[in-house]
Design a protein around this motif. Structure first.
Motif, PDB file in Angstrom:
ATOM      1  N   ARG A 241       0.884  -1.168   0.000  1.00  0.00           N
ATOM      2  CA  ARG A 241       0.000   0.000   0.000  1.00  0.00           C
ATOM      3  C   ARG A 241       0.920   1.216   0.000  1.00  0.00           C
ATOM      4  NH1 ARG A 241      -5.147   0.909   0.916  1.00  0.00           N
ATOM      5  NH2 ARG A 241      -5.563  -1.224   1.581  1.00  0.00           N
ATOM      6  N   ASN A 242       0.918   1.950  -1.111  1.00  0.00           N
ATOM      7  CA  ASN A 242       1.925   2.979  -1.322  1.00  0.00           C
ATOM      8  C   ASN A 242       1.286   4.217  -1.921  1.00  0.00           C
ATOM      9  OD1 ASN A 242       4.129   3.893  -3.734  1.00  0.00           O
ATOM     10  ND2 ASN A 242       4.951   3.746  -1.674  1.00  0.00           N
ATOM     11  N   VAL A 243       1.534   5.371  -1.314  1.00  0.00           N
ATOM     12  CA  VAL A 243       0.873   6.599  -1.758  1.00  0.00           C
ATOM     13  C   VAL A 243       1.273   6.966  -3.177  1.00  0.00           C
ATOM     14  CG1 VAL A 243       2.646   8.146  -0.806  1.00  0.00           C
ATOM     15  CG2 VAL A 243       0.282   8.960  -1.071  1.00  0.00           C
ATOM     16  N   ARG A 244       2.496   6.644  -3.586  1.00  0.00           N
ATOM     17  CA  ARG A 244       2.937   6.979  -4.944  1.00  0.00           C
ATOM     18  C   ARG A 244       2.169   6.179  -5.994  1.00  0.00           C
ATOM     19  NH1 ARG A 244       4.805  11.892  -4.399  1.00  0.00           N
ATOM     20  NH2 ARG A 244       6.930  12.062  -3.629  1.00  0.00           N
ATOM     21  N   ILE A 245       1.851   4.923  -5.686  1.00  0.00           N
ATOM     22  CA  ILE A 245       1.030   4.129  -6.601  1.00  0.00           C
ATOM     23  C   ILE A 245      -0.337   4.777  -6.762  1.00  0.00           C
ATOM     24  CG2 ILE A 245      -0.161   1.921  -6.915  1.00  0.00           C
ATOM     25  CD1 ILE A 245       2.157   0.519  -5.611  1.00  0.00           C
ATOM     26  N   SER A 246      -0.888   5.271  -5.663  1.00  0.00           N
ATOM     27  CA  SER A 246      -2.214   5.895  -5.700  1.00  0.00           C
ATOM     28  C   SER A 246      -2.201   7.232  -6.425  1.00  0.00           C
ATOM     29  CB  SER A 246      -2.731   6.086  -4.270  1.00  0.00           C
ATOM     30  OG  SER A 246      -2.826   4.852  -3.587  1.00  0.00           O
ATOM     31  N   VAL A 255       3.601   4.346 -12.098  1.00  0.00           N
ATOM     32  CA  VAL A 255       4.388   4.762 -10.937  1.00  0.00           C
ATOM     33  C   VAL A 255       5.885   4.780 -11.243  1.00  0.00           C
ATOM     34  CG1 VAL A 255       4.610   2.450  -9.892  1.00  0.00           C
ATOM     35  CG2 VAL A 255       4.600   4.495  -8.432  1.00  0.00           C
ATOM     36  N   MET A 256       6.358   3.949 -12.176  1.00  0.00           N
ATOM     37  CA  MET A 256       7.784   3.918 -12.494  1.00  0.00           C
ATOM     38  C   MET A 256       8.234   5.200 -13.179  1.00  0.00           C
ATOM     39  SD  MET A 256       8.473  -0.035 -13.634  1.00  0.00           S
ATOM     40  CE  MET A 256      10.238   0.059 -13.419  1.00  0.00           C
ATOM     41  N   LEU A 257       7.314   5.903 -13.812  1.00  0.00           N
ATOM     42  CA  LEU A 257       7.648   7.201 -14.387  1.00  0.00           C
ATOM     43  C   LEU A 257       7.355   8.335 -13.406  1.00  0.00           C
ATOM     44  CD1 LEU A 257       6.405   6.912 -18.081  1.00  0.00           C
ATOM     45  CD2 LEU A 257       8.695   6.583 -17.166  1.00  0.00           C
ATOM     46  N   TYR A 258       6.359   8.154 -12.590  1.00  0.00           N
ATOM     47  CA  TYR A 258       5.999   9.181 -11.611  1.00  0.00           C
ATOM     48  C   TYR A 258       7.045   9.285 -10.508  1.00  0.00           C
ATOM     49  CZ  TYR A 258       3.231  11.609  -8.068  1.00  0.00           C
ATOM     50  OH  TYR A 258       2.790  12.497  -7.108  1.00  0.00           O
ATOM     51  N   ASP A 259       7.489   8.146  -9.980  1.00  0.00           N
ATOM     52  CA  ASP A 259       8.528   8.134  -8.942  1.00  0.00           C
ATOM     53  C   ASP A 259       9.198   6.767  -8.951  1.00  0.00           C
ATOM     54  OD1 ASP A 259      10.174   8.251  -6.762  1.00  0.00           O
ATOM     55  OD2 ASP A 259       8.617   8.811  -5.316  1.00  0.00           O
ATOM     56  N   HIS A 260      10.262   6.649  -9.739  1.00  0.00           N
ATOM     57  CA  HIS A 260      10.885   5.338  -9.907  1.00  0.00           C
ATOM     58  C   HIS A 260      11.647   4.873  -8.674  1.00  0.00           C
ATOM     59  CE1 HIS A 260      14.216   8.046 -11.127  1.00  0.00           C
ATOM     60  NE2 HIS A 260      14.997   7.094 -10.647  1.00  0.00           N
ATOM     61  N   ARG A 261      11.798   5.750  -7.675  1.00  0.00           N
ATOM     62  CA  ARG A 261      12.474   5.351  -6.435  1.00  0.00           C
ATOM     63  C   ARG A 261      11.493   4.875  -5.364  1.00  0.00           C
ATOM     64  NH1 ARG A 261      15.102  10.162  -7.920  1.00  0.00           N
ATOM     65  NH2 ARG A 261      17.302   9.887  -8.479  1.00  0.00           N
ATOM     66  N   SER A 262      10.204   4.960  -5.634  1.00  0.00           N
ATOM     67  CA  SER A 262       9.207   4.622  -4.616  1.00  0.00           C
ATOM     68  C   SER A 262       9.157   3.115  -4.373  1.00  0.00           C
ATOM     69  CB  SER A 262       7.825   5.109  -5.052  1.00  0.00           C
ATOM     70  OG  SER A 262       7.355   4.360  -6.161  1.00  0.00           O
ATOM     71  N   ALA A 263       8.604   2.748  -3.216  1.00  0.00           N
ATOM     72  CA  ALA A 263       8.461   1.329  -2.883  1.00  0.00           C
ATOM     73  C   ALA A 263       7.540   0.625  -3.875  1.00  0.00           C
ATOM     74  CB  ALA A 263       7.924   1.193  -1.462  1.00  0.00           C
ATOM     75  N   TYR A 268       6.880  -3.406  -8.399  1.00  0.00           N
ATOM     76  CA  TYR A 268       6.471  -3.861  -9.728  1.00  0.00           C
ATOM     77  C   TYR A 268       7.673  -4.270 -10.580  1.00  0.00           C
ATOM     78  CZ  TYR A 268       1.518  -3.152  -9.161  1.00  0.00           C
ATOM     79  OH  TYR A 268       0.217  -3.287  -8.732  1.00  0.00           O
ATOM     80  N   ALA A 269       8.816  -3.638 -10.353  1.00  0.00           N
ATOM     81  CA  ALA A 269      10.033  -4.075 -11.044  1.00  0.00           C
ATOM     82  C   ALA A 269      10.417  -5.487 -10.607  1.00  0.00           C
ATOM     83  CB  ALA A 269      11.170  -3.101 -10.757  1.00  0.00           C
ATOM     84  N   HIS A 270      10.331  -5.743  -9.308  1.00  0.00           N
ATOM     85  CA  HIS A 270      10.628  -7.092  -8.809  1.00  0.00           C
ATOM     86  C   HIS A 270       9.610  -8.104  -9.330  1.00  0.00           C
ATOM     87  CE1 HIS A 270      14.036  -6.341  -6.203  1.00  0.00           C
ATOM     88  NE2 HIS A 270      13.416  -5.322  -5.631  1.00  0.00           N
ATOM     89  N   LEU A 271       8.351  -7.707  -9.390  1.00  0.00           N
ATOM     90  CA  LEU A 271       7.315  -8.608  -9.892  1.00  0.00           C
ATOM     91  C   LEU A 271       7.581  -8.976 -11.348  1.00  0.00           C
ATOM     92  CD1 LEU A 271       4.600 -10.061  -9.492  1.00  0.00           C
ATOM     93  CD2 LEU A 271       3.472  -7.931 -10.198  1.00  0.00           C
TER      94      LEU A 271
END
Length: 285
Positions: A241-246, A255-263, A268-271
């Protein structure tokens, strides 16, 4: 390695008709992302998993099959531009190629959707083999992709049946919240009927646990319940549950373009990496 920064500098907000500069792969993975419950992360998973795979230069197509068109807006695309979309494909007013546009992510295209799609089941009610319409459209031409993700609407109806009939795999996001397993048994019964009557090759790709909160003991209880139900088909990667995803969809970005450093981005990179590890390996020549 996920070269997010490399393609961040190349993103463009223009959308245009698809071009095919690459050789066509023998068989793309066609994955329906489904769960009859709403709010479990189907669209979030479609947008961000597709982006993570595109970041490692996989050729990816997202088919937005939800009349709400959230996957479309998740890439910053206006649903009301009057462009051809998946509705026009289903009623045979456009080919899949004509309805496919570029996203802001290199290597990633989308077939968009809007509320027009909500009437497709009524318009096609009398059509023979109407559960096979999407499959027929996908078979109309070679598909220059490694992965095709179909973002299904909540509920079980004409559109979801088309997705499951067209796909060779299905992916189930399950939120780490109370009642997470509610309705899944009904979904699995539907999928069994689809396999028996419509698509015998349909297989479970995996189950993704979303909205995981390590501070909440309920998340761990749900995780254990889901693993007992699905066994080793549950991905090890937990989507937090991550605010950057929301926040990312309101900016029209994965989210990878919005904040690629976020949890959320890292998850999703690991997935995507875990999904690649599960791919059948092609023997070396």
């Amino acid at each position: 390695m996920f070269h997010v920064k490399r393609f961040q500098s190349n993103v463009s907000r223009e959308t245009s008709r698809i071009e095919c500069p690459h050789p066509v792969p023998a068989m793309p993975q066609i994955i329906a992302i489904t769960n009859q419950k709403g709010g479990v992360g189907k669209t979030t998973t479609a947008v961000n998993l597709a982006t993570a795979l595109a970041a490692i230069e996989k050729r990816v197509l997202v088919i937005d099959l939800d009349p709400q068109g959230n996957a479309t807006t998740g890439f910053g695309i206006d649903k009301e531009e009057g462009q051809k979309n998946i509705y026009h494909v289903l009623i045979q007013q456009a080919s899949l190629e004509e309805a496919t546009v570029k996203t802001i992510v290199p290597n990633l295209h989308i077939v968009t959707a809007n509320m027009d799609l909500s009437g497709a089941d009524i318009e096609l009610m009398e059509r023979h083999n109407r559960e096979h319409i999407l499959k027929e459209r996908l078979n109309d031409q070679p598909l220059p992709y490694d992965y095709i993700f179909i973002d299904c609407p909540p509920g079980i109806g004409f559109l979801t049946l088309n997705a499951l009939t067209a796909a060779n795999q299905y992916l189930i996001p399950v939120q780490c919240e109370f009642y997470a397993l509610e309705g899944l048994s009904h979904l699995m019964r539907l999928i069994k009927r689809v396999k028996n009557k419509l698509n015998p090759t349909l297989d479970l790709n995996g189950v993704i646990l979303t909205m995981y909160d390590k501070r909440n003991s309920l998340s761990d209880l749900v995780t254990e319940d889901v693993k007992q139900f699905f066994g080793d088909k549950v991905y090890q990667t937990l989507i937090p549950r991550n605010v950057r995803i929301s926040e990312a969809p309101s900016h029209g970005k994965p989210v990878m373009l919005y904040d690629h450093r976020s949890a959320g981005s890292e998850a999703y990179a690991h997935l995507a990496g875990e999904m690649l590890q599960h791919e059948p390996q092609t023997p070396a020549n």
